[in-house]
Design a protein around this motif. Structure first.
Motif, short mmCIF file in Angstrom:
data_model
loop_
_atom_site.label_atom_id
_atom_site.label_comp_id
_atom_site.label_asym_id
_atom_site.label_seq_id
_atom_site.Cartn_x
_atom_site.Cartn_y
_atom_site.Cartn_z
N ARG A 53 0.85 -1.18 0.00
CA ARG A 53 0.00 0.00 0.00
C ARG A 53 0.89 1.23 0.00
O ARG A 53 1.92 1.25 0.66
N TYR A 54 0.53 2.25 -0.79
CA TYR A 54 1.18 3.56 -0.68
C TYR A 54 0.12 4.53 -0.19
O TYR A 54 -0.81 4.84 -0.94
N GLY A 55 0.21 5.00 1.04
CA GLY A 55 -0.85 5.83 1.60
C GLY A 55 -2.13 5.02 1.62
O GLY A 55 -2.16 3.89 2.10
N GLY A 62 0.03 -5.57 -17.98
CA GLY A 62 -1.11 -4.78 -17.51
C GLY A 62 -0.91 -3.33 -17.85
O GLY A 62 0.20 -2.92 -18.22
N PRO A 63 -1.97 -2.52 -17.74
CA PRO A 63 -1.84 -1.10 -18.06
C PRO A 63 -0.97 -0.39 -17.03
O PRO A 63 -0.65 -0.95 -15.98
N SER A 64 -0.59 0.82 -17.33
CA SER A 64 0.20 1.64 -16.42
C SER A 64 -0.54 1.78 -15.08
O SER A 64 -1.74 2.00 -15.05
N GLY A 65 0.19 1.59 -14.00
CA GLY A 65 -0.41 1.74 -12.67
C GLY A 65 -1.05 0.48 -12.13
O GLY A 65 -1.64 0.49 -11.04
N SER A 66 -0.92 -0.65 -12.84
CA SER A 66 -1.61 -1.87 -12.39
C SER A 66 -0.81 -2.64 -11.33
O SER A 66 -1.28 -3.65 -10.83
N GLY A 67 0.42 -2.19 -11.02
CA GLY A 67 1.17 -2.83 -9.93
C GLY A 67 2.30 -3.73 -10.38
O GLY A 67 2.89 -4.45 -9.57
N LYS A 68 2.65 -3.69 -11.66
CA LYS A 68 3.68 -4.58 -12.20
C LYS A 68 5.05 -4.28 -11.60
O LYS A 68 5.73 -5.18 -11.10
N THR A 69 5.45 -3.01 -11.67
CA THR A 69 6.78 -2.64 -11.16
C THR A 69 6.87 -2.89 -9.67
O THR A 69 7.88 -3.41 -9.18
N THR A 70 5.83 -2.53 -8.93
CA THR A 70 5.85 -2.74 -7.48
C THR A 70 6.03 -4.22 -7.16
O THR A 70 6.81 -4.59 -6.28
N THR A 71 5.34 -5.09 -7.90
CA THR A 71 5.49 -6.53 -7.70
C THR A 71 6.94 -6.95 -7.97
O THR A 71 7.56 -7.66 -7.16
N MET A 90 -3.88 1.01 -2.80
CA MET A 90 -3.38 -0.37 -2.79
C MET A 90 -2.65 -0.60 -4.13
O MET A 90 -3.28 -0.71 -5.17
N ALA A 91 -1.32 -0.65 -4.10
CA ALA A 91 -0.55 -0.81 -5.34
C ALA A 91 -0.53 -2.28 -5.78
O ALA A 91 -0.63 -2.60 -6.96
N VAL A 92 -0.37 -3.18 -4.79
CA VAL A 92 -0.38 -4.62 -5.07
C VAL A 92 -1.28 -5.27 -4.03
O VAL A 92 -1.10 -5.08 -2.83
N1 LIG Z 1 6.78 5.06 -4.51
C1 LIG Z 1 5.45 5.20 -4.67
N2 LIG Z 1 4.74 6.06 -3.91
C2 LIG Z 1 3.41 6.19 -4.07
N3 LIG Z 1 2.68 5.51 -4.95
C3 LIG Z 1 3.32 4.64 -5.74
C4 LIG Z 1 4.74 4.44 -5.66
N4 LIG Z 1 5.10 3.49 -6.56
C5 LIG Z 1 3.95 3.14 -7.20
N5 LIG Z 1 2.89 3.82 -6.71
C6 LIG Z 1 1.49 3.65 -7.13
O1 LIG Z 1 1.19 2.28 -7.08
C7 LIG Z 1 0.42 1.88 -8.20
C8 LIG Z 1 1.13 0.79 -8.96
O2 LIG Z 1 2.31 1.34 -9.55
P1 LIG Z 1 3.33 0.50 -10.39
O3 LIG Z 1 3.65 -0.75 -9.66
O4 LIG Z 1 4.46 1.39 -10.73
O5 LIG Z 1 2.49 0.14 -11.68
P2 LIG Z 1 2.95 -0.31 -13.14
O6 LIG Z 1 4.38 -0.72 -13.10
O7 LIG Z 1 2.01 -1.42 -13.49
O8 LIG Z 1 2.73 0.88 -14.05
C9 LIG Z 1 0.16 3.13 -9.00
O9 LIG Z 1 -1.09 3.64 -8.63
C10 LIG Z 1 1.29 4.05 -8.58
O10 LIG Z 1 0.89 5.38 -8.69
#
Ligand SMILES: Nc1ncnc2c1ncn2[C@@H]1O[C@H](COP(=O)(O)OP(=O)(O)O)[C@@H](O)[C@H]1O
Ligand SMILES: [Mg+2]
Length: 361
Positions: free
Chosen positions: A25-27, A49-58, A30-32
């Protein structure tokens, strides 16, 4: 447990990755959200997945650059959830290469080995071998700014592979390149995957890339995995409306399931594979290349309407169809021979039962 596998006669170290109920969670966002996934040793899997779907965070939670709020990451059978990145020994490749500008190609690739205090002769052998493998042997003494984007990305791949990590993590590695080069490099990465036999987890928002490269694709949306399947099944048997709409073009037809028959918008019966649910409203999905427009209905039914538009796109023609109730559908016909259809012609839209999918989400 790390596995020794043999690829092209050489032993390689590889291992699977298992994610158990990962959450981040960021704030308040829910990112993942409860991501579980099991990646086999040597498998190539994409997170699509589309931008913002949680791929990078995973991916960053697998790499150790982000800590999950809850859930676990396993490398083989070892729990690595709380290990710092350098203790995980995973190869990571970012979209922006992150090469050291003041180091030559060979020095960039040698860097992870120098950090590990490997003997000089061994470093030279390894750097030489991996540069040959990514076809950069002749450019070893160049600096990053003297190379194209595609060549720089190959250096980044070589640097991630040189210390023989069990798993390679790639975050949109081709994102900064133009279309032709992307297609070329995706084939190279695929070939490299076969050669090195490593588990690879590949993040992309590009469906063509994911379908073309992967053993399996995990489709993500709003922090959740919606479907994990082989590329063919993602396309042919989407699990829900999001996957159906995100991967490829699709016609979505509102239907009613009633007494074993699928009824279209005007109450007509439509071709459909069998389904399990009770009588209810649903959506029938059929891909444009499976939608046929013909002069009269076949025995399994169809939708009455007219051809409302036609676009020549080179290898195919896209026919637009409008039903008597105003439903608009697309049919894609390969231009292997001339067809005689014209805008305004009455016709029936139908498909082979097994080419349609019924979704009830
Ligand atoms: N460091 C961060 N601080 C706050 N929100 C974040 C941060 N990293 C990612 N997010 C939020 O988490 C969600 C998933 O982001 P991300 O994993 O980067 O998605 P993707 O790689 O699929 O585009 C998005 O809504 C993004 O704005
Ligand atoms: Mg991302």
């Amino acid at each position: 447990m790390l596995m020794k596998a043999t690829v092209n006669g050489t032993d390689v170290t590889t291992a699977g990755i298992t994610l158990h109920n990962l959450q981040k969670r960021y704030g308040s966002a829910m990112a993942v959200d409860d991501v579980s996934l099991s990646v086999s040793p040597g498998e190539f899997i994409s997170l699509l997945g589309p931008s913002g779907s949680g791929k990078t965070t995973t991916l960053m939670m697998i790499a150790g650059f982000e800590m999950p709020d809850s859930g676990r990451v396993l490398l083989g059978e070892k729990d690595i959830t709380r290990l710092p990145p350098h203790r995980r020994e995973l190869g990571v490749i970012f979209q922006n290469y992150a090469l050291f500008p003041h180091m030559t190609v060979a020095e960039n690739v040698a860097y992870p080995l120098r950090m590990r205090r490997m003997a000089k002769a061994e470093i030279e052998t390894r750097v030489h071998r991996i540069l040959d493998q990514v076809h950069l042997g002749a450019l070893a003494s160049r600096y990053p700014h003297q190379m194209s984007g595609g060549q720089q990305q190959r250096v980044a791949i070589a640097r991630a592979l040189v210390f023989d990590p069990p798993v390679l993590l790639l975050d949109e590695p081709l994102g900064a390149l133009d279309k032709k080069l992307r297609e070329h490099l995706r084939n190279e990465i695929k070939t490299l995957h076969k050669e090195v036999g490593k588990t690879m987890i590949y993040v992309t928002h590009d469906q063509d890339e994911a379908l073309a490269m992967s053993d399996r694709v995990a489709v993500m949306h709003e922090g959740r995995i919606r479907q994990v399947s082989a590329p063919k099944d993602i396309y042919r048997r989407p699990a829900d409306l999001f996957v159906a709409g995100f991967v490829g073009e699709v016609n979505l037809i509102p239907v009613k399931l009633k007494s074993g028959i699928v009824h279209g918008p005007a109450g007509e019966s439509l071709p459909s594979p069998p389904w399990q649910d009770a009588d209810r409203d649903a959506t029938l999905c059929v891909r444009p290349e499976h939608l046929r427009l013909e002069a009269s209905a076949g025995s399994s039914g169809g939708i009455q309407g007219r051809i409302s538009g036609m676009t020549f796109v080179g290898d195919a023609t896209i026919l637009e169809f409008r039903s008597e109730t105003g439903l608009q559908l697309l049919s894609k016909v390969l231009n292997v021979s001339d067809h005689s259809m014209e805008v305004g012609d009455p016709c029936v839209a139908s498909w082979v039962a097994n080419d349609a999918t019924i979704l009830t989400d």
